[in-house]
Design an enzyme around this catalytic site. Structure first.
Site, PDB file in Angstrom:
ATOM      1  N   GLY A  91      -5.204  -5.072 -41.290  1.00 12.10           N
ATOM      2  CA  GLY A  91      -4.163  -5.131 -40.296  1.00 12.10           C
ATOM      3  C   GLY A  91      -4.370  -4.528 -39.004  1.00 12.10           C
ATOM      4  N   THR A  93      -5.016  -3.531 -35.521  1.00 14.03           N
ATOM      5  CA  THR A  93      -5.043  -4.273 -34.072  1.00 14.03           C
ATOM      6  C   THR A  93      -5.711  -3.524 -32.916  1.00 14.03           C
ATOM      7  OG1 THR A  93      -2.892  -3.770 -33.520  1.00 14.03           O
ATOM      8  CG2 THR A  93      -3.361  -5.792 -34.700  1.00 14.03           C
ATOM      9  N   HIS A  96      -9.270   2.164 -32.477  1.00 10.02           N
ATOM     10  CA  HIS A  96      -9.028   3.700 -32.337  1.00 10.02           C
ATOM     11  C   HIS A  96      -8.399   4.189 -33.630  1.00 10.02           C
ATOM     12  CE1 HIS A  96      -9.388   7.321 -29.370  1.00 10.02           C
ATOM     13  NE2 HIS A  96      -8.750   7.580 -30.811  1.00 10.02           N
ATOM     14  N   HIS A  98      -5.832   5.615 -36.036  1.00 10.45           N
ATOM     15  CA  HIS A  98      -4.760   6.092 -35.887  1.00 10.45           C
ATOM     16  C   HIS A  98      -3.839   5.953 -37.151  1.00 10.45           C
ATOM     17  CE1 HIS A  98      -4.922   1.776 -34.992  1.00 10.45           C
ATOM     18  NE2 HIS A  98      -3.572   1.699 -35.434  1.00 10.45           N
TER      19      HIS A  98
END
Ligand code: AMP
Ligand code: ZN
Length: 112
Positions: A91, A93, A96, A98
């Site tokens: 999942g 998107t 980077h 996070h």
């Protein structure tokens, strides 16, 4: 590299940073999924958690410190969820690394 979270970490977009340490920043998610929805990211570009490696010692400690401070700041005394999505099937998107800090409502399990 054209990475939106690198730009946020570099203060290029004017996004409000709600936490900062040497190697980590945090900011509100633009599409919040809970009353509190904060993204915690390393300043260094890592595509996902699988890219943490040599040279990143202490990064997860700083993430942990950010979680603790932000949970207190947003009064998430009843609990919260910390989640990182990895890769398309996970999942993710934005490529980077996070961590989503979610709280302020009852969170169901399992996630979709
Ligand atoms: P993920 O799907 O795990 O990669 O999460 C990416 C998150 O980034 C989503 O919850 C988006 O709402 C959030 N997001 C994307 N662009 C921005 C932005 N410019 N500022 C804040 N949050 C963003
Ligand atoms: Zn980046």
């Amino acid at each position: 590299m054209d990475c939106i979270f690198c730009k946020i970490a570099n203060r290029e977009l004017g996004t409000e940073l709600v936490y900062e340490s040497d190697d980590v920043v945090a900011f509100p998610d633009i599409h919040p999924q809970a009353p509190v929805h904060i993204l915690i990211i390393p300043k260094k570009h890592l595509a996902n958690i699988g890219e943490i490696g040599p040279g990143d010692e202490g990064l997860l400690d700083q993430i942990g410190a950010a979680v603790k401070e932000l949970a207190a700041k947003y009064q998430l005394d009843d609990g919260y969820r910390l989640v990182t999505n990895c890769g398309p099937a996970g999942g993710q998107t934005v490529p980077h690394l996070h961590f989503h800090l979610l709280g302020g409502r009852e969170l169901s399990w399992p996630p979709g």
